[in-house]
Design a protein around this motif. Structure first.
Motif, short mmCIF file in Angstrom:
data_model
loop_
_atom_site.label_atom_id
_atom_site.label_comp_id
_atom_site.label_asym_id
_atom_site.label_seq_id
_atom_site.Cartn_x
_atom_site.Cartn_y
_atom_site.Cartn_z
N ARG A 6 -13.98 34.56 41.54
CA ARG A 6 -15.01 34.29 42.56
C ARG A 6 -14.91 35.29 43.71
N GLU A 10 -17.62 38.40 44.83
CA GLU A 10 -18.18 38.66 46.15
C GLU A 10 -17.87 40.08 46.62
N ARG A 13 -20.44 42.11 45.14
CA ARG A 13 -21.72 41.96 45.82
C ARG A 13 -21.77 42.90 47.05
N LEU A 14 -20.64 42.94 47.76
CA LEU A 14 -20.56 43.81 48.94
C LEU A 14 -20.71 45.28 48.53
N ARG A 17 -24.15 46.27 47.55
CA ARG A 17 -25.11 46.30 48.65
C ARG A 17 -24.75 47.40 49.65
N SER A 156 -13.36 41.14 60.72
CA SER A 156 -14.58 40.38 60.95
C SER A 156 -14.31 38.90 61.20
N GLY A 157 -13.07 38.50 61.10
CA GLY A 157 -12.72 37.11 61.35
C GLY A 157 -12.89 36.20 60.15
N THR A 158 -13.36 36.75 59.05
CA THR A 158 -13.57 35.90 57.87
C THR A 158 -12.25 35.54 57.19
N VAL A 161 -11.43 32.11 58.16
CA VAL A 161 -12.33 31.15 57.49
C VAL A 161 -11.93 30.99 56.03
N GLN A 165 -10.34 27.59 54.14
CA GLN A 165 -10.95 26.87 53.00
C GLN A 165 -9.89 26.48 51.97
N SER B 87 -17.54 33.54 62.07
CA SER B 87 -17.28 34.66 61.16
C SER B 87 -17.74 34.35 59.74
N LEU B 88 -18.83 34.98 59.37
CA LEU B 88 -19.35 34.86 58.01
C LEU B 88 -19.73 36.27 57.55
N TYR B 89 -20.19 36.39 56.34
CA TYR B 89 -20.46 37.73 55.79
C TYR B 89 -21.89 38.16 56.09
N HIS B 91 -23.43 40.72 54.87
CA HIS B 91 -24.16 41.27 53.73
C HIS B 91 -24.67 40.17 52.79
N MET B 92 -24.34 38.92 53.13
CA MET B 92 -24.79 37.81 52.28
C MET B 92 -25.85 36.99 53.02
N GLU B 96 -25.77 32.27 50.18
CA GLU B 96 -24.64 32.91 49.49
C GLU B 96 -23.33 32.66 50.23
N GLU B 99 -22.30 29.01 49.60
CA GLU B 99 -21.87 28.81 48.20
C GLU B 99 -20.47 29.38 47.99
N TYR B 100 -20.26 30.57 48.55
CA TYR B 100 -18.96 31.24 48.38
C TYR B 100 -17.83 30.44 49.01
N PHE B 101 -17.97 30.12 50.30
CA PHE B 101 -16.88 29.42 50.99
C PHE B 101 -16.65 28.03 50.41
N ASP B 103 -17.17 27.19 47.30
CA ASP B 103 -16.47 27.42 46.04
C ASP B 103 -14.97 27.56 46.28
N ARG B 131 -30.17 38.01 54.84
CA ARG B 131 -28.76 38.35 55.07
C ARG B 131 -28.40 38.09 56.53
N LEU B 147 -21.71 24.97 57.15
CA LEU B 147 -20.55 25.05 56.25
C LEU B 147 -19.56 23.94 56.58
#
Lengths: 478, 239
Positions: A6, A10, A13-14, A17, A156-158, A161, A165, B87-89, B91-92, B96, B99-101, B103, B131, B147
């Motif tokens: 998964r 992603e 996907r990045l 794009r 980016s701080g992700t 996150v 999860q 903080s999220l993406y 480019h999505m 998306e 769904e990703y997080f 998952d 996006r 989310l």
């Protein structure tokens, strides 16, 4: 779907794009495809040409008319080294060592027609080969794709996150590694196709598969280095800069240092230099063209005694042919001693160079690539030895014919007039002494055996780089 | 009854400096507790400690009665976290991202689940397939809240949740947080917005240089008095 897949999806996907990433991947893919097609065409042409030239050289030799046997010794013959099937991917040392040798009496000539000598108009740039692209450019693509793959999440701080999860640094690293592995797998396809094509040309599946496996290992090492840097370094520019420096170090600096260090540590004189030294010793052996040379006095006494005669004119064999045979054997011993010494030094340099693979995986893959393809120095040395055996055998067979098939008196008077010259010839049937020469690559098992050291070094690199990734991933903090 | 969130004599050292010093508090089920403090007070570090990203140098933090650092994964599975920068993406799309997080969190959500979460946070339908790089801060914040909603965890940690939002969006957000608390979700938010904290929280704690220096609770049916908290906050900061 597993978490690793998964995360990898992603990442894809990045990449898809990102115009920069897509452009870089496309450029390398096109370059790879174009280089593969061009190299396949070039090597396939050369293989056919050299095979045809080998046959043509033999036919020309056999087609010579009645001659004085020693003229045939100097008329000579050619030995060609056709590129092995995997040279379509890895031409190896072929471009610098030359691929054909003119074989004649009393001399061990150098191999001729190296591409680098014939390509002065290319401005000094060696031809791009699929192997060099895999060794140099694909690591760069992995750097472009992966230098920020982990630290980007932190920037980016992700990352917080993602971890919140329920993911972990190790799981994230596994996902990112899966993404890089999938890139590597895709870029292995052209190599697999070329390797499969080489199998259709007669290459063994074992050698072709080993070559593919070697490059897969190599690219995985780079993937692990890139991923580790991305986990440990916190700024994108520093990560990119550090990885580019590692690439420069591994792909350009260490190989140059390794070449210089190997040459400095083991001083191997070149062919011309060793030939000059050898000439001094050669003079002591006597001139095989001059049967009256004092160097052959002992031989003369032995032969006269053996045949129980007083003079060389009474011998049932041609004294000049005996001298030529003896002289050639002595000279060949000397030539072989020097040649073996030179080749041993070159092989020593090559072994030392291979050890620099411990400092650069690029050296390890380059060495194993040439060994597995059968385009390494050891193969070239075997070509030199086999062609020398061919040379010695036909020259001595002609010298033997000189001794047994041509009357001494006729031979001595050969320069008196045209009729004497005509009388001092032997039947062209005697030229059938030339053996058929078809140079073949070593067996796949032998090549794999030779490549054990660099392949082992690659495995060591992969183990270290992977351990580094695992260690770094376990220490991931927000 | 076990408090969903509890800090016991929590101290935290980072690079030789005391970030938190003997901080103790608990948050009851369905309660909104706001930690108020200036820059560097240790607010975000408190949240990160509950998430297991930082390890206490003394004391402990508990989530649903269990020590976080004994089982970080269990603690995180009970918590939805909304970071300050949403903080999220970029480019999505919003779909998306969610769904990703989700998952990764092991939660399955249908497109209609996502739409209903987006409707609760008032994210326009036309924006959901765009996006996030084209989003405003408020829209990103709404996506991040969606989310958090979809995680359906008993605990919600919010880091400066209204920072950068316009007044209307702030009001909408406060309404949403109150609704979540009413449904039983335990909420710990950290902020430097005195007014916002008093508007939404059942209790406010004042954090200064890593120490909990004051606490204010709302009277039943009333809000915390902003003036009182503001005065205490200003006094503590000036001290």
């Amino acid at each position: 779907m597993s978490m690793a897949i998964r995360i990898a999806r992603e990442e894809w996907r990045l990449w898809l794009r990102s115009k920069v990433v897509v452009a870089a991947a496309l450029i390398i893919a096109v370059l790879l495809a174009a280089t593969s097609v061009l190299t396949i065409n070039r090597i396939a042409d050369e293989q056919v040409q050299r095979m045809e030239q080998q046959v043509a050289a033999e036919e020309t030799f056999f087609a010579q008319p009645d001659r004085h046997p020693h003229r045939m010794v100097h008329y000579g013959h050619y030995a060609f080294r056709p590129p092995p099937p995997l040279a379509v991917f890895e031409p190896g040392v072929d471009a610098v060592t030359g691929q054909s040798i003119f074989l004649e009496g009393h001399r061990q000539n150098s191999a001729m027609f190296a591409d680098t000598k014939a390509g002065a108009d290319l401005g000094g740039f060696a031809a791009l080969t699929p192997a060099s692209l895999y060794q140099l450019l694909l690591p760069l693509l992995l750097i472009v794709l992966g230098h920020a793959m982990f630290l980007r999440e932190r920037e980016s701080g992700t990352l917080a996150v993602l971890l919140a999860q329920g993911s972990s640094g190790t799981k994230l690293a596994l996902g990112k590694a899966t993404a890089l592995l999938s890139v590597i797998a895709i870029f292995m396809i052209p190599l697999i196709v070329v390797a499969a094509y080489s199998v259709t040309l007669g290459e063994s599946v074992l050698a072709a598969a080993s070559l593919v496996a070697g490059y897969f290992l190599y690219l995985c090492i780079w993937g692990a280095i890139v991923l580790a840097a991305s986990i440990l370094i916190r700024q994108r520019a520093i990560s990119l800069g550090a990885l580019v420096f590692v690439w420069l170090f591994a792909a350009l600096i260490v190989p140059r240092v390794a070449i210089n260090a190997s040459s400095a540590a083991i001083d191997a004189p070149g062919k011309i230099e060793s030939d000059l030294v050898m000439l001094a010793e050669q003079r002591k052996l006597g001139d095989g063209h001059n049967a009256a040379d004092p160097a052959f006095e002992q031989l003369q006494a032995q032969v006269l005694e053996q045949y129980d005669v007083e003079t060389i004119e009474e011998l049932p064999i041609n004294w000049r042919g005996v001298v030529a045979t003896y002289s050639e054997a002595e000279l060949t011993n000397l030539l072989n001693r020097f040649a073996e010494n030179r080749m041993a030094l070159e092989a020593g340099q090559s072994r030392l160079f291979d050890l620099f693979g411990l400092a650069s995986p690029t050296i390890a893959i380059a060495s194993s690539s040439r060994m597995l393809a059968g385009t390494d120095l050891a193969t070239h040395h075997r070509f030199l030895r086999e062609s020398e055996n061919l040379r010695f055998d036909f020259v001595q067979a002609l010298n033997q014919a000189h001794a047994t098939d041509l009357d001494y008196a006729l031979d001595m008077n050969r320069n008196n007039d045209a009729a004497s010259a005509e009388a001092a010839r032997i039947n062209a049937e005697s030229w059938q002494v030339l053996d058929e020469f078809r140079f073949q690559p070593d067996s796949a098992v032998d090549r794999l055996g030779r490549a054990r050291l660099p392949l082992g070094i690659l495995l060591l690199w992969l183990a270290i780089a992977s351990s580094f990734v695992v260690w770094a991933a376990r220490k991931v903090r927000v | 009854m076990t408090a969903p969130l509890e800090a016991r004599s929590l101290s935290l050292m980072r690079e030789g400096n005391a970030v938190l010093d003997d901080v103790s508090f608990s948050v009851a089920e369905g309660e909104i507790f706001a930690l108020l403090g200036g820059n560097g007070a240790g607010k975000s570090s408190t949240l990160l400690t509950f998430l297991g990203f930082l390890r206490p140098s003394a004391g402990e933090v508990l989530v649903e009665g269990r020590s976080v650092h004994a089982n970080v994964a269990a603690a995180r599975s009970s918590i939805a976290y909304l970071p300050e920068a949403a903080s999220l993406y970029g480019h999505m799309t919003a779909y998306e991202n969610l769904e990703y997080f989700l998952d990764l969190a092991g939660r399955k959500a249908t497109r209609s689940d996502l739409d209903s979460a987006f409707e609760r946070v008032a994210l326009a339908e036309e924006a959901r397939s765009r996006r996030l790089q084209s989003y405003s801060k408020g829209m990103r914040q709404k996506t991040a809240i969606a989310l958090a909603l979809l995680r359906e965890t008993p605990i919600l940690l919010l880091d400066e949740p209204t920072s950068g939002l316009d007044p209307v969006a702030i009001d909408e957000f406060h309404d949403l947080v109150k609704a979540l608390a009413s449904s039983g979700q335990t909420i710990l938010m950290v902020t430097h917005d005195v007014y916002g904290a008093c508007q939404v929280a059942d209790r406010v704690g004042l954090l200064r240089r890593g120490k909990l220096v004051g606490s204010f609770a709302a009277e039943p049916g009333r809000r915390i008095d902003t003036e009182t908290v503001h005065a205490a906050f200003a006094e503590r900061e000036a001290a």
